[in-house]
Design a protein around this motif. Sequence first.
Motif, PDB file in Angstrom:
ATOM      1  N   LYS A  52      64.483  48.784  32.127  1.00 49.44           N
ATOM      2  CA  LYS A  52      63.702  49.923  31.892  1.00 49.44           C
ATOM      3  C   LYS A  52      64.470  50.928  31.048  1.00 49.44           C
ATOM      4  O   LYS A  52      63.745  51.483  30.252  1.00 49.44           O
ATOM      5  CB  LYS A  52      63.375  50.452  33.396  1.00 49.44           C
ATOM      6  N   GLU A  53      65.635  51.129  31.191  1.00 49.61           N
ATOM      7  CA  GLU A  53      66.398  51.780  30.462  1.00 49.61           C
ATOM      8  C   GLU A  53      66.395  51.524  28.873  1.00 49.61           C
ATOM      9  O   GLU A  53      66.249  52.315  28.210  1.00 49.61           O
ATOM     10  CB  GLU A  53      67.793  52.420  30.946  1.00 49.61           C
ATOM     11  N   ARG A  54      66.414  50.278  28.693  1.00 47.81           N
ATOM     12  CA  ARG A  54      66.358  49.775  27.231  1.00 47.81           C
ATOM     13  C   ARG A  54      65.022  50.065  26.984  1.00 47.81           C
ATOM     14  O   ARG A  54      64.827  50.486  25.467  1.00 47.81           O
ATOM     15  CB  ARG A  54      66.959  48.311  27.134  1.00 47.81           C
ATOM     16  N   MET A  55      64.144  49.653  27.465  1.00 47.46           N
ATOM     17  CA  MET A  55      62.765  50.177  27.021  1.00 47.46           C
ATOM     18  C   MET A  55      62.598  51.686  26.796  1.00 47.46           C
ATOM     19  O   MET A  55      61.852  51.922  25.882  1.00 47.46           O
ATOM     20  CB  MET A  55      61.750  49.466  28.167  1.00 47.46           C
ATOM     21  N   ALA A  56      63.038  52.254  27.674  1.00 47.92           N
ATOM     22  CA  ALA A  56      62.752  53.986  27.620  1.00 47.92           C
ATOM     23  C   ALA A  56      63.488  54.544  26.354  1.00 47.92           C
ATOM     24  O   ALA A  56      62.793  55.441  25.811  1.00 47.92           O
ATOM     25  CB  ALA A  56      63.354  54.585  28.740  1.00 47.92           C
ATOM     26  N   SER A  57      64.544  53.588  25.878  1.00 51.19           N
ATOM     27  CA  SER A  57      65.060  54.112  24.483  1.00 51.19           C
ATOM     28  C   SER A  57      64.184  54.186  23.578  1.00 51.19           C
ATOM     29  O   SER A  57      64.295  55.002  22.343  1.00 51.19           O
ATOM     30  CB  SER A  57      66.507  53.313  24.336  1.00 51.19           C
ATOM     31  N   LEU A  58      63.206  53.420  23.645  1.00 48.03           N
ATOM     32  CA  LEU A  58      62.077  53.391  22.543  1.00 48.03           C
ATOM     33  C   LEU A  58      61.241  54.525  22.196  1.00 48.03           C
ATOM     34  O   LEU A  58      61.128  55.047  21.064  1.00 48.03           O
ATOM     35  CB  LEU A  58      60.851  52.260  22.679  1.00 48.03           C
ATOM     36  N   PHE A  59      61.391  55.455  23.652  1.00 49.12           N
ATOM     37  CA  PHE A  59      60.637  56.790  23.237  1.00 49.12           C
ATOM     38  C   PHE A  59      61.433  57.523  22.564  1.00 49.12           C
ATOM     39  O   PHE A  59      60.835  58.794  22.171  1.00 49.12           O
ATOM     40  CB  PHE A  59      60.692  57.277  24.824  1.00 49.12           C
ATOM     41  N   ASP A  60      62.704  57.321  22.335  1.00 45.72           N
ATOM     42  CA  ASP A  60      63.291  58.484  21.435  1.00 45.72           C
ATOM     43  C   ASP A  60      62.768  58.588  20.013  1.00 45.72           C
ATOM     44  O   ASP A  60      63.396  59.422  19.289  1.00 45.72           O
ATOM     45  CB  ASP A  60      64.895  57.974  21.350  1.00 45.72           C
ATOM     46  N   ASP A  61      62.222  57.693  19.521  1.00 45.58           N
ATOM     47  CA  ASP A  61      61.734  57.555  18.146  1.00 45.58           C
ATOM     48  C   ASP A  61      60.345  57.952  18.158  1.00 45.58           C
ATOM     49  O   ASP A  61      59.328  57.193  18.765  1.00 45.58           O
ATOM     50  CB  ASP A  61      61.560  55.889  17.733  1.00 45.58           C
ATOM     51  N   PRO A  62      60.076  59.102  17.818  1.00 47.37           N
ATOM     52  CA  PRO A  62      58.719  59.801  17.593  1.00 47.37           C
ATOM     53  C   PRO A  62      57.703  58.740  16.949  1.00 47.37           C
ATOM     54  O   PRO A  62      56.536  58.954  17.346  1.00 47.37           O
ATOM     55  CB  PRO A  62      58.975  61.245  16.977  1.00 47.37           C
TER      56      PRO A  62
END
Length: 264
Positions: A52-62
Amino acid sequence: MTALVLDCDGVLADTERYGHLPAFNTTFERYGLPVRWSEDDYAVKLRIGGGKERMASLFDDPGFAAAAGVPDDEEGRRELLARWHRTKTEEFTRLVAQGRVPPRPGIARLVSAAVTGGWTVAVASTSAEPSVRAVLTTAVGAELAGRIPVFAGDVVPAKKPDPAVYELTVAELGLDRDDTLVVEDSRNGLLAATGAGLPCLVTVNGYTRSESFDEAVLVVSELGDPGRPPVEVLADRAGVAPGEQVELEDLRRCLRGRGTGGGR
């Protein structure tokens, strides 16, 4: 009570390349998300503990957040992430059931020997519990897997390299830290084990071979099996000197001669 605690991904099976990466990409495709991870991309993502944390890192890209319609509020993002991750776990489990995720050499042999020898054997992982149980069953068989406790997923709030999952395993099973050996495959896992005061043997894989394992008691290319090439010893700080494959007695030597690894 002597104990053997195993990580799942990269230890029980070669899950990252053949299971998790394709499962992530299938999930992205299913939801129409504008991302596909290459093997090089995923090697970077593996520095982040937890799917989940790896997927959440996608949110860092606006740009990704806008293209994927990611909600602005925290609760909406949490629900979206949970939905994506459930789909990814289902896809990963399907790949395991299809035999697409090969067990690593030596796992079935050593787990069977340890259980027969009266060791306590457990699995401690930051992956989702259904994924871990599926991999464990494939790696050692249903009968043996049913005798092995699993600590996985969100059973602790912090993922590796935080030692929380190993602290929980020790507490729940009443283990003696000096008589408990962890088998890991990555630096994050090694730091989690040694952070809990546990000696650690590392069996590297293609993604982790170049990482630093200075705190490990023993570092090998794999655990080995009869008929395979001899294991490559990359570091041996306890004078274990394994032969062509790692044996149960070698695990005992890891505990007796902890060297510089495994201390608090």
